[in-house]
Design a protein around this motif. Sequence first.
Motif, mmCIF file in Angstrom:
data_model
loop_
_atom_site.group_PDB
_atom_site.id
_atom_site.type_symbol
_atom_site.label_atom_id
_atom_site.label_comp_id
_atom_site.label_asym_id
_atom_site.label_seq_id
_atom_site.Cartn_x
_atom_site.Cartn_y
_atom_site.Cartn_z
ATOM 1 N N ASN A 175 0.806 -1.228 0.000
ATOM 2 C CA ASN A 175 0.000 0.000 0.000
ATOM 3 C C ASN A 175 0.837 1.276 0.000
ATOM 4 O OD1 ASN A 175 -2.530 -1.259 0.006
ATOM 5 N ND2 ASN A 175 -2.497 -1.531 2.229
ATOM 6 N N GLN A 176 2.105 1.178 -0.319
ATOM 7 C CA GLN A 176 2.965 2.368 -0.285
ATOM 8 C C GLN A 176 2.471 3.467 -1.217
ATOM 9 O OE1 GLN A 176 7.295 2.337 -0.007
ATOM 10 N NE2 GLN A 176 7.224 0.107 0.212
ATOM 11 N N GLU A 177 1.968 3.083 -2.373
ATOM 12 C CA GLU A 177 1.508 4.087 -3.332
ATOM 13 C C GLU A 177 0.346 4.898 -2.766
ATOM 14 O OE1 GLU A 177 1.437 6.586 -6.298
ATOM 15 O OE2 GLU A 177 2.980 5.035 -6.064
ATOM 16 N N LEU A 178 -0.510 4.241 -2.000
ATOM 17 C CA LEU A 178 -1.628 4.943 -1.373
ATOM 18 C C LEU A 178 -1.114 5.981 -0.376
ATOM 19 C CD1 LEU A 178 -4.633 5.329 -0.877
ATOM 20 C CD2 LEU A 178 -4.571 3.352 0.661
ATOM 21 N N ARG A 179 -0.092 5.630 0.404
ATOM 22 C CA ARG A 179 0.465 6.596 1.350
ATOM 23 C C ARG A 179 1.150 7.744 0.623
ATOM 24 N NH1 ARG A 179 0.951 1.773 3.941
ATOM 25 N NH2 ARG A 179 3.092 1.316 3.326
ATOM 26 N N ARG A 180 1.806 7.452 -0.488
ATOM 27 C CA ARG A 180 2.393 8.528 -1.292
ATOM 28 C C ARG A 180 1.317 9.526 -1.721
ATOM 29 N NH1 ARG A 180 4.918 4.198 -4.287
ATOM 30 N NH2 ARG A 180 7.045 3.840 -3.544
ATOM 31 N N LYS A 181 0.196 9.002 -2.171
ATOM 32 C CA LYS A 181 -0.893 9.865 -2.639
ATOM 33 C C LYS A 181 -1.442 10.719 -1.495
ATOM 34 C CE LYS A 181 -5.317 9.761 -5.107
ATOM 35 N NZ LYS A 181 -5.941 10.753 -4.214
ATOM 36 N N LYS A 182 -1.609 10.130 -0.321
ATOM 37 C CA LYS A 182 -2.166 10.886 0.799
ATOM 38 C C LYS A 182 -1.199 11.966 1.288
ATOM 39 C CE LYS A 182 -5.607 9.390 0.022
ATOM 40 N NZ LYS A 182 -6.689 10.271 -0.425
ATOM 41 N N ILE A 183 0.111 11.673 1.260
ATOM 42 C CA ILE A 183 1.101 12.692 1.613
ATOM 43 C C ILE A 183 1.084 13.815 0.576
ATOM 44 C CG2 ILE A 183 3.567 13.162 1.873
ATOM 45 C CD1 ILE A 183 2.354 11.715 4.254
ATOM 46 N N LYS A 184 0.918 13.430 -0.688
ATOM 47 C CA LYS A 184 0.825 14.434 -1.753
ATOM 48 C C LYS A 184 -0.406 15.316 -1.547
ATOM 49 C CE LYS A 184 0.870 14.806 -6.825
ATOM 50 N NZ LYS A 184 0.871 14.031 -8.102
ATOM 51 N N THR A 223 -5.383 13.471 7.080
ATOM 52 C CA THR A 223 -4.494 12.677 6.229
ATOM 53 C C THR A 223 -4.487 11.221 6.673
ATOM 54 O OG1 THR A 223 -3.062 14.592 5.806
ATOM 55 C CG2 THR A 223 -2.116 12.409 5.425
ATOM 56 N N SER A 224 -4.318 11.007 7.966
ATOM 57 C CA SER A 224 -4.307 9.651 8.500
ATOM 58 C C SER A 224 -5.663 8.974 8.322
ATOM 59 C CB SER A 224 -3.926 9.702 9.984
ATOM 60 O OG SER A 224 -3.879 8.415 10.546
ATOM 61 N N LEU A 225 -6.737 9.741 8.535
ATOM 62 C CA LEU A 225 -8.092 9.198 8.392
ATOM 63 C C LEU A 225 -8.349 8.737 6.967
ATOM 64 C CD1 LEU A 225 -10.983 8.777 9.584
ATOM 65 C CD2 LEU A 225 -11.493 11.094 8.809
ATOM 66 N N ASN A 226 -8.025 9.582 5.999
ATOM 67 C CA ASN A 226 -8.282 9.220 4.604
ATOM 68 C C ASN A 226 -7.382 8.091 4.125
ATOM 69 O OD1 ASN A 226 -10.440 10.924 4.116
ATOM 70 N ND2 ASN A 226 -9.163 12.622 3.429
#
Length: 495
Positions: free
Chosen positions: A146-155, A180-183
């Motif tokens: 799920n790293q890509e999802l975290r990249r998107k949320k940080i973006k 950010t954490s919630l989404n």
Amino acid sequence: MDLLINCILWLVFTLVWVMALSFVSRGRHKQLPPGPRPYPVIGNLLELGAKPHKSLAKLAKIHGPIMSLRLGQVTTVVVSSPSMAKAILQNNDLSFCDRMVPEAILSLPFPHHEFSLAWLPVSTMWKNLRKISNMHIFTSQKLDANQELRRKKIKDLLAHVEDNFRAGKAIDVGQAAFNTSLNLLSNTIFSIDLVNPNEREFKDTVSGILEEVGKPNLSDHFPLLKKFDLQGIKRRITVYSAKMLEVFDRLVDQRLKHRQEHGCSISTECKDILDTLLNIIQDKSVEIETKHLKHFFADLFIAGNDTTSSTMEWAMAELLHNPEALLKAKLELEQTVGKCKPIEESDITRLPYLQAVVKETLRLHPAVPLLLPRKATKDVAIAGFTVPKGAQVFVNVWAIGRDESTWDNPHTFIPERFLGSNADFKGQNFELIPFGAGRRICPGLPLAIRMLHLMLGSLINSFDWKLDNHNMDMEDKFGLTVQKAEPLHAVPVAI
């Protein structure tokens, strides 16, 4: 005359009986850890004050690292040193692994405590929920996928900061971190964003639940008062909890309807955790039912989001309060990652100062300062004292993190103390246990740590920061989790 003699004999008998009971009682209490003398009826309740974690730390300096109090009618034991914490959480983990469930949870019109990973005793249900957490949500393999999802949320977070920078507005750091954490979690579980960048309602709901559960409740200390709800805690937490569970019920029902419309009870392509859990329910590989899911999700969203956002807010506050530490963290990021460049999770191991900042924040500001209360399932001997069966047990990790016998300058923010140190927060070093230890250590720790480093590193590597006003209040506000008393508002500045 006979009547007078009988009365005297009765009084003497009564006096001897009372003295005998008193002697037996004192004999029993000698086994308890030392503690402040309780007042009649109320015990030591008045000594808790508005900030129990601090009050109990002060009492521990007088009575020692393991002490007993009587909170109303409840015998309570508090430990405040690494060695005593180890005795509770590791050496005698099996005897202290059950929870003392607060009345705020027990009084809910739905049996949340019977399906809650946080509040269940160690039982078949608890083991099933823990197995699901460890195998399907928080494993390294799942998190790496799920790293890509975290990249998107940080973006998304940085885009929100950029919008505020262009508008010349300050950021509510805790709110931005929470959303950010919630989404991130809602996309992992439901494949949707639950909130927009400026929305506060969900955070207010979570904060309301944690505040009501954490505040001293007369019904916890005097069981006869339970039905009266004198402080209105039952009424308020019922509203907050119903609002949250309704959201999860709706999302689960929508997914079930979608699967039925497409003629599949079991999804061959699991796009998120909800699909995975529904498949588990259908194939009965783990004993869990659909009605349990909303309670499981409530635990994940409450524990995962509020603790992460609170720690993130404290970390930013400490860095702004200590500009030399902020400069060192920014310099490390610039030299290792590159100024304004995105941070990858693989970079974290190459950022020892950033890791030290996170550890130092967790030492000074553990999100759950007393951890969740435990209950002794039998009499247990510790350090020459007896913790009696049924006693409530608190581990004051806030006091442990500021123990002068363990830490130099314990009240000062010094990330350098962790450089070259093997001390970690994964439950083996009892001087630093913000996530607990033993079988009930926080299951979401692996995700929380990734997000903390990514969010904090990204914010300070992409922007400079200044306070919205020059006076920053570093006081905290007690609940089940400890928040900043005054939310941190910081203004992003272009690098």
